[in-house]
Design a protein around this motif. Sequence first.
Motif, mmCIF file in Angstrom:
data_model
loop_
_atom_site.group_PDB
_atom_site.id
_atom_site.type_symbol
_atom_site.label_atom_id
_atom_site.label_comp_id
_atom_site.label_asym_id
_atom_site.label_seq_id
_atom_site.Cartn_x
_atom_site.Cartn_y
_atom_site.Cartn_z
ATOM 1 N N PRO A 143 16.730 -3.709 25.059
ATOM 2 C CA PRO A 143 16.466 -2.477 24.307
ATOM 3 C C PRO A 143 17.760 -1.743 23.971
ATOM 4 O O PRO A 143 18.763 -1.838 24.695
ATOM 5 C CB PRO A 143 15.595 -1.654 25.269
ATOM 6 C CG PRO A 143 15.030 -2.654 26.222
ATOM 7 C CD PRO A 143 16.047 -3.736 26.359
ATOM 8 N N GLU A 144 17.735 -0.998 22.893
ATOM 9 C CA GLU A 144 18.940 -0.292 22.455
ATOM 10 C C GLU A 144 19.392 0.765 23.455
ATOM 11 O O GLU A 144 20.560 1.126 23.486
ATOM 12 C CB GLU A 144 18.702 0.341 21.087
ATOM 13 C CG GLU A 144 17.534 1.302 21.030
ATOM 14 C CD GLU A 144 17.262 1.802 19.627
ATOM 15 O OE1 GLU A 144 18.080 1.526 18.737
ATOM 16 O OE2 GLU A 144 16.234 2.463 19.417
ATOM 17 N N THR A 145 18.482 1.245 24.315
ATOM 18 C CA THR A 145 18.853 2.242 25.319
ATOM 19 C C THR A 145 19.666 1.647 26.455
ATOM 20 O O THR A 145 20.315 2.380 27.206
ATOM 21 C CB THR A 145 17.596 2.899 25.899
ATOM 22 O OG1 THR A 145 16.725 1.874 26.409
ATOM 23 C CG2 THR A 145 16.857 3.698 24.826
ATOM 24 N N GLN A 146 19.641 0.303 26.612
ATOM 25 C CA GLN A 146 20.334 -0.333 27.729
ATOM 26 C C GLN A 146 21.473 -1.237 27.281
ATOM 27 O O GLN A 146 22.244 -1.703 28.113
ATOM 28 C CB GLN A 146 19.331 -1.163 28.551
ATOM 29 C CG GLN A 146 18.222 -0.338 29.178
ATOM 30 C CD GLN A 146 17.204 -1.198 29.907
ATOM 31 O OE1 GLN A 146 16.889 -2.304 29.468
ATOM 32 N NE2 GLN A 146 16.686 -0.705 31.012
ATOM 33 N N THR A 198 12.811 -5.056 15.718
ATOM 34 C CA THR A 198 12.525 -4.645 17.095
ATOM 35 C C THR A 198 13.531 -3.652 17.663
ATOM 36 O O THR A 198 13.287 -3.095 18.743
ATOM 37 C CB THR A 198 12.492 -5.880 18.011
ATOM 38 O OG1 THR A 198 13.800 -6.510 18.010
ATOM 39 C CG2 THR A 198 11.466 -6.888 17.519
ATOM 40 N N ARG A 199 14.662 -3.438 16.987
ATOM 41 C CA ARG A 199 15.729 -2.559 17.475
ATOM 42 C C ARG A 199 16.224 -3.003 18.854
ATOM 43 O O ARG A 199 16.494 -2.190 19.743
ATOM 44 C CB ARG A 199 15.265 -1.090 17.539
ATOM 45 C CG ARG A 199 14.712 -0.553 16.233
ATOM 46 C CD ARG A 199 15.681 -0.720 15.092
ATOM 47 N NE ARG A 199 16.994 -0.159 15.368
ATOM 48 C CZ ARG A 199 18.080 -0.399 14.657
ATOM 49 N NH1 ARG A 199 18.028 -1.235 13.631
ATOM 50 N NH2 ARG A 199 19.221 0.166 14.973
ATOM 51 N N THR A 200 16.329 -4.322 19.039
ATOM 52 C CA THR A 200 16.847 -4.876 20.278
ATOM 53 C C THR A 200 18.084 -5.721 19.973
ATOM 54 O O THR A 200 18.318 -6.118 18.839
ATOM 55 C CB THR A 200 15.806 -5.756 20.987
ATOM 56 O OG1 THR A 200 15.375 -6.798 20.093
ATOM 57 C CG2 THR A 200 14.600 -4.938 21.416
ATOM 58 N N ALA A 257 21.752 -4.889 15.918
ATOM 59 C CA ALA A 257 20.383 -4.911 16.412
ATOM 60 C C ALA A 257 19.457 -5.612 15.429
ATOM 61 O O ALA A 257 19.699 -5.627 14.220
ATOM 62 C CB ALA A 257 19.887 -3.486 16.658
ATOM 63 N N ASP A 291 16.190 -10.306 24.788
ATOM 64 C CA ASP A 291 16.490 -9.183 23.908
ATOM 65 C C ASP A 291 16.506 -7.901 24.721
ATOM 66 O O ASP A 291 15.565 -7.625 25.483
ATOM 67 C CB ASP A 291 15.452 -9.086 22.785
ATOM 68 C CG ASP A 291 15.462 -10.322 21.902
ATOM 69 O OD1 ASP A 291 16.538 -10.656 21.387
ATOM 70 O OD2 ASP A 291 14.405 -10.953 21.741
ATOM 71 N N VAL A 333 15.520 -8.009 32.035
ATOM 72 C CA VAL A 333 15.200 -8.537 30.706
ATOM 73 C C VAL A 333 14.267 -9.734 30.861
ATOM 74 O O VAL A 333 14.496 -10.599 31.711
ATOM 75 C CB VAL A 333 16.483 -8.983 29.964
ATOM 76 C CG1 VAL A 333 16.145 -9.548 28.586
ATOM 77 C CG2 VAL A 333 17.456 -7.821 29.836
#
Length: 354
Positions: free
Chosen positions: A210-213, A248-250, A244, A208, A63
Amino acid sequence: MRMKSQYVFVIAVLAVVALYFIVRSLFGLGHHEGAQAKPTAPALPSVQAQMVPEVVRQYDVVVRGRTQATRSVVVRSETAGVVAAAPVLQGSTVQAGQVLCRLSVDARQAALDQARAGLKSMQLQQQGSVELASRGFRSQTQVLQTQANLDAATAAVRQGEIALAQVNIKAPFAGVFDHRDAEVGTYLSPGQSCGTMIELNPLLVVGDVPETQAASLKVGAPATARLVSGQVLNGRIRYVAHDADPQTRTYHLEVAIANPRLDVRSGLSAEVHIGAGSGPAHLMPVSAMVLDSAGRQGVRYVLPDDRVAFAPVTVVEETPAGVWVTGLRGPVRLIVVGQSFVADGQKVRVALAR
């Protein structure tokens, strides 16, 4: 009769052609050319591959973030007055309760002295009222009235003590007095700022994810932050947001790091590596990555029968030696040269990559 020169030339050409066919038939040249004219099978495309083993590796989520003070508070005046002293320089380290700005006392001490004198008078009156009541010269109502007067005098003293204490604007916690807003002679109204305090121990590294992690990060997980200066700090996750950022969807992340000497400042860029478990992974050159017809990121490799196969992969870490990916199982013959010019299921001729 002499023959014309044109006829002589034609006869010579015919003789040469006849001689060619006679020699061709005698030495079997026609059979040899026929054998060469037979169609040949098309050549297989060539690729270069290298054997990539599977290893168990610690996964790290990387990150980009920055250092940040744990707390930043604007210290404000609770009463009105002129700043009489500013004993702490901005940028200095202070302890909790240390005076940052001191206002002029004015008449506050006199008011407190008056309240204390009134309290002593009420105490004497209350004692006399109790004695007279015991002899029958005071009613119970009169005793209760003197007690109420005593309580009011006590409250007046307490009020005077608080008003006098408020001239000292103190640090609410240990940290750094980072910025001064009032100098000696400045008049402060209630709510106006003396300066700003920041807490740097523990220090936060924020970023921040990511939503995948985000799902792979847990509170308490170890983390390592490398600052822009090259300094490496170790800490643990103290907070991962559950909601989130809609833009940014983070998910916001905070890592707490010990900073007892307060030598690491707030606002420094940092690269944070967070342990997110372990599992099978493969190390490969980034140049081996391709996209399939569906736009998926992956690699092409060679099956035991020398046919090409595609596997989607996920990059879990980038290093100077290559990228660590997941999505493959066991050792694979990874195509590193020619992977963009072959198709899935196509048979190829495989050479060892140099």
